[in-house]
Design an enzyme around this catalytic site. Structure first.
Site, PDB file in Angstrom:
ATOM      1  N   HIS A  66       4.332   5.406   6.224  1.00 36.70           N
ATOM      2  CA  HIS A  66       3.997   6.496   5.285  1.00 36.70           C
ATOM      3  C   HIS A  66       2.595   7.051   5.499  1.00 36.70           C
ATOM      4  O   HIS A  66       2.228   8.053   4.885  1.00 36.70           O
ATOM      5  CB  HIS A  66       4.149   6.000   3.842  1.00 36.70           C
ATOM      6  CG  HIS A  66       5.578   5.799   3.443  1.00 36.70           C
ATOM      7  ND1 HIS A  66       6.292   6.735   2.746  1.00 36.70           N
ATOM      8  CD2 HIS A  66       6.444   4.778   3.690  1.00 36.70           C
ATOM      9  CE1 HIS A  66       7.537   6.298   2.557  1.00 36.70           C
ATOM     10  NE2 HIS A  66       7.643   5.114   3.125  1.00 36.70           N
ATOM     11  N   ASP A 113      -4.212  12.409   5.783  1.00 33.16           N
ATOM     12  CA  ASP A 113      -3.118  12.004   4.901  1.00 33.16           C
ATOM     13  C   ASP A 113      -1.827  11.976   5.707  1.00 33.16           C
ATOM     14  O   ASP A 113      -1.566  12.919   6.467  1.00 33.16           O
ATOM     15  CB  ASP A 113      -2.981  13.036   3.760  1.00 33.16           C
ATOM     16  CG  ASP A 113      -2.640  12.400   2.422  1.00 33.16           C
ATOM     17  OD1 ASP A 113      -1.944  11.376   2.429  1.00 33.16           O
ATOM     18  OD2 ASP A 113      -3.075  12.932   1.380  1.00 33.16           O
TER      19      ASP A 113
HETATM   20  C1  GDG Z   1       1.327   7.793   0.600  1.00 33.20           C
HETATM   21  C2  GDG Z   1       0.634   8.514   1.766  1.00 33.20           C
HETATM   22  C3  GDG Z   1       2.493  10.183   1.765  1.00 33.20           C
HETATM   23  C4  GDG Z   1      -0.908  11.291  -8.661  1.00 33.20           C
HETATM   24  N1  GDG Z   1      -1.555  11.294  -9.838  1.00 33.20           N
HETATM   25  C5  GDG Z   1      -0.613  11.120 -10.786  1.00 33.20           C
HETATM   26  C6  GDG Z   1       0.633  11.008 -10.153  1.00 33.20           C
HETATM   27  N2  GDG Z   1       0.425  11.122  -8.857  1.00 33.20           N
HETATM   28  C7  GDG Z   1       1.512  11.130  -7.867  1.00 33.20           C
HETATM   29  C8  GDG Z   1       1.662  12.492  -7.245  1.00 33.20           C
HETATM   30  C9  GDG Z   1       2.395  12.160  -5.947  1.00 33.20           C
HETATM   31  C10 GDG Z   1       1.885  10.750  -5.647  1.00 33.20           C
HETATM   32  O1  GDG Z   1       1.261  10.245  -6.811  1.00 33.20           O
HETATM   33  C11 GDG Z   1       0.852  10.773  -4.545  1.00 33.20           C
HETATM   34  O2  GDG Z   1       1.512  10.991  -3.332  1.00 33.20           O
HETATM   35  P1  GDG Z   1       0.733  11.504  -2.046  1.00 33.20           P
HETATM   36  O3  GDG Z   1       1.751  11.789  -1.014  1.00 33.20           O
HETATM   37  O4  GDG Z   1      -0.053  12.715  -2.413  1.00 33.20           O
HETATM   38  O5  GDG Z   1      -0.266  10.347  -1.637  1.00 33.20           O
HETATM   39  P2  GDG Z   1      -0.257   8.702  -1.536  1.00 33.20           P
HETATM   40  O6  GDG Z   1      -0.115   8.079  -2.875  1.00 33.20           O
HETATM   41  O7  GDG Z   1      -1.486   8.354  -0.787  1.00 33.20           O
HETATM   42  O8  GDG Z   1       1.062   8.352  -0.695  1.00 33.20           O
HETATM   43  C12 GDG Z   1       0.972   9.992   1.726  1.00 33.20           C
HETATM   44  C13 GDG Z   1       3.175   9.329   0.716  1.00 33.20           C
HETATM   45  O9  GDG Z   1       2.767   7.954   0.797  1.00 33.20           O
HETATM   46  C14 GDG Z   1       4.706   9.377   0.851  1.00 33.20           C
HETATM   47  O10 GDG Z   1       5.110   8.978   2.120  1.00 33.20           O
HETATM   48  O11 GDG Z   1       2.782  11.543   1.490  1.00 33.20           O
HETATM   49  O12 GDG Z   1       0.385  10.651   2.844  1.00 33.20           O
HETATM   50  O13 GDG Z   1      -0.782   8.308   1.704  1.00 33.20           O
HETATM   51  O14 GDG Z   1       3.781  12.109  -6.153  1.00 33.20           O
HETATM   52  O15 GDG Z   1       2.376  13.335  -8.115  1.00 33.20           O
HETATM   53  N3  GDG Z   1       1.799  10.838 -10.819  1.00 33.20           N
HETATM   54  C15 GDG Z   1       1.738  10.772 -12.173  1.00 33.20           C
HETATM   55  N4  GDG Z   1       0.537  10.865 -12.849  1.00 33.20           N
HETATM   56  C16 GDG Z   1      -0.641  11.042 -12.203  1.00 33.20           C
HETATM   57  O16 GDG Z   1      -1.696  11.139 -12.837  1.00 33.20           O
HETATM   58  N5  GDG Z   1       2.865  10.599 -12.874  1.00 33.20           N
END
Ligand code: GDG
Length: 474
Positions: free
Chosen positions: A158, A366
């Site tokens: 990921h 990312d």
């Molecule tokens: C890893 C990889 C890859 C954030 N704040 C809140 C909240 N979130 C949710 C977002 C989003 C998730 O968390 C974050 O996903 P990302 O993809 O932006 O980043 P990582 O957590 O680092 O994820 C990344 C991912 O895995 C999937 O393969 O895309 O590159 O690093 O869904 O919405 N959710 C809630 N409240 C918050 O305050 N409910």
């Protein structure tokens, strides 16, 4: 086809209907696949125990069985806080300056992978498809092979795969990568990470890469490919009608008092480039006095992995930086940055996305970045907002119509903010339509289906005899 078995560090148990809105898109997609095949999801319970016993906690909800184990304190320190989060996470995000190399981390990591394999292997049947997730469990496939499993086993990463020249700074890097040769399929989010992996395989392991992405190392053939993850788009579109999303929309809209709103939503992590983003916004305020008092930036940054020292540091840095920017520019009736150090329920987040005119998604690196896609999915088709996206996020490969920026450059971030705020409606609609088209087409179901289909087709006819795992070199 047999059952699907998902193995990841943490398990997301199905939530009751009333709490569905808090379940992430990835969990929803995997749970749907598990339900279809009466599958199992294995992982760490998140709990600590005095002595590892291998006792499995089973839970069954809505056609899905989850099976979890507790880990010892030392396991958690060395495997999770140590090797996964202080060695691999920083190094794979190109932050070799933050990576800690400590042999106890490496041995704890291997021990936990062995424990996972020993605990879960007996639950796996001959025709099950096994899908291992992420950087916590890189050597798990090899551990399962050593226990005689001949199933098709796939691995998905990921996070980014780092360039070969960085990866070689990891002690025992060959040992880690060679352990991956026991998978039948290895997936990354983008062609860029895939290319870096191929480069490593060719340069360090003397392997060859075929045009269809199959790598061959010492007679081992493994299919590799890019599978860009997406979001559950229909869920995001539905959520906007729910009361919590509407309330959140109203709250943010009202509090902006007619000002434009810029939003950022990120786990509090150095890979997300928050300090650089704050500095870019500050540059924008310095260079555009006509916007003072007319724009407001809301940064939501829930803390994660609080136990790791670096995270305390970044928290202090951002507190200071947002304080300084507000001190420099605020008026009695206006603050330029609202920096919120807490998480919000999913539905509320959708309402915030909808109310924001601009999203600043500027990670320094990312694997993909789902926030960028969630923002796009939440927009009003008649009056969509503008996405400013780091060119170093995996998502930048798909979301070409965003305003792509170098997140390290304050000037580029500042110029993009200006351009986004001034962008005419027709251009916003044109760009958004291209973006949402991609977000809808390559959604999380597409990701899951293409990976599982590729795994089901992967060639695992070569000898997977017990003990046939490649010898470890170092
Ligand atoms: C890893 C990889 C890859 C954030 N704040 C809140 C909240 N979130 C949710 C977002 C989003 C998730 O968390 C974050 O996903 P990302 O993809 O932006 O980043 P990582 O957590 O680092 O994820 C990344 C991912 O895995 C999937 O393969 O895309 O590159 O690093 O869904 O919405 N959710 C809630 N409240 C918050 O305050 N409910």
């Amino acid at each position: 086809m047999g059952r699907l078995i998902v193995i990841s560090n943490r398990v997301s148990a199905p939530k009751p209907r009333s709490a569905e809105g808090t379940q992430g898109g990835l969990a929803v997609a995997l749970l749907a696949a598990l339900q279809e095949s009466n599958g199992l999801w294995f992982g760490w319970s998140g709990e600590r125990t005095e002595r590892f016993t291998g006792e499995i906690h089973f839970q069954r909800h809505g056609g899905v069985t989850t099976a979890t184990v507790d880990l010892e304190e030392q396991d958690v320190d060395e495997y999770y806080n140590g090797y996964a989060n202080r060695t691999l996470w920083p190094l794979f995000h190109y932050r070799i300056d933050l990576a800690e190399f400590d042999r106890t981390f490496g041995s704890g990591y291997e021990r936990v992978n062995e424990r996972f394999a020993a605990t879960f292997a007996p639950l796996i049947e001959a025709d099950d498809l096994i899908w291992v997730h992420d950087y916590h469990l890189v050597p798990l496939g090899q551990q399962l092979r050593q226990r005689g499993l001949k199933n098709r086993i796939g691995f998905f990463l990921h996070i980014p795969w780092p360039p070969q020249r960085l990866l070689v700074s990891l002690p025992y890097h060959q040992r880690l990568v060679r352990s991956m040769l026991d998978y039948d399929l290895i997936g990354f989010h983008t062609e860029e990470w895939l290319e870096s992996f191929h480069h490593y395989v060719a340069r360090e392991l003397g392997g060859t890469i075929e045009p269809d992405g199959t790598i061959e190392v010492e007679g081992r053939r493994v299919k590799t490919a890019a599978f860009p993850i997406g979001i559950d788009v229909s869920e995001f579109e539905r959520v906007l009608d729910r009361p919590d999303a509407r309330n959140a929309y109203e709250t943010l809209h009202r509090s902006a008092e007619g000002r434009k709103v810029i939003i950022g939503v990120d786990r509090l992590d150095y890979s997300k480039g928050l300090a650089e983003r704050f500095n870019g916004y500050r540059r924008f305020l310095e260079e555009n006095p006509d916007w003072l008092g007319r724009v407001s930036f809301l940064q939501i940054a829930p803390p994660t992995r609080g136990e790791v020292h670096t995270y305390e540091h970044i928290r202090e840095e951002l507190d200071a930086l947002s304080g300084r920017i507000n001190g420099q520019f605020a008026h009695v009736d206006w603050v330029p940055i609202r920096y919120v150090n807490q998480g919000y329920p999913r539905d509320g987040l959708s309402g915030f996305y909808r109310a924001a005119d601009v999203a600043l998604v500027t990670p320094l690196r990312d694997g993909m970045n789902l926030v960028a896609k969630e923002y796009v999915a939440s927009q009003d088709p008649d009056d969509p907002g503008v996405l400013i996206l780091s060119r170093f996020a995996g998502a930048a490969h798909q979301l070409r119509e965003a305003l792509l920026v170098n997140p390290y450059s304050k000037d580029e971030v500042s110029d993009a903010i200006r351009k986004a705020l001034d962008m005419p409606r027709a251009e916003r609609i044109r760009r958004w339509e291209a973006l949402v088209d991609n977000v809808r087409r390559e959604d999380v179901l597409h990701w899951r289906r293409t990976f599982v289909e590729a795994l089901a087709k992967a060639d695992n006819s070569h000898d997977r005899a017990e003990g046939a795992a490649l010898p470890l070199l170092e």
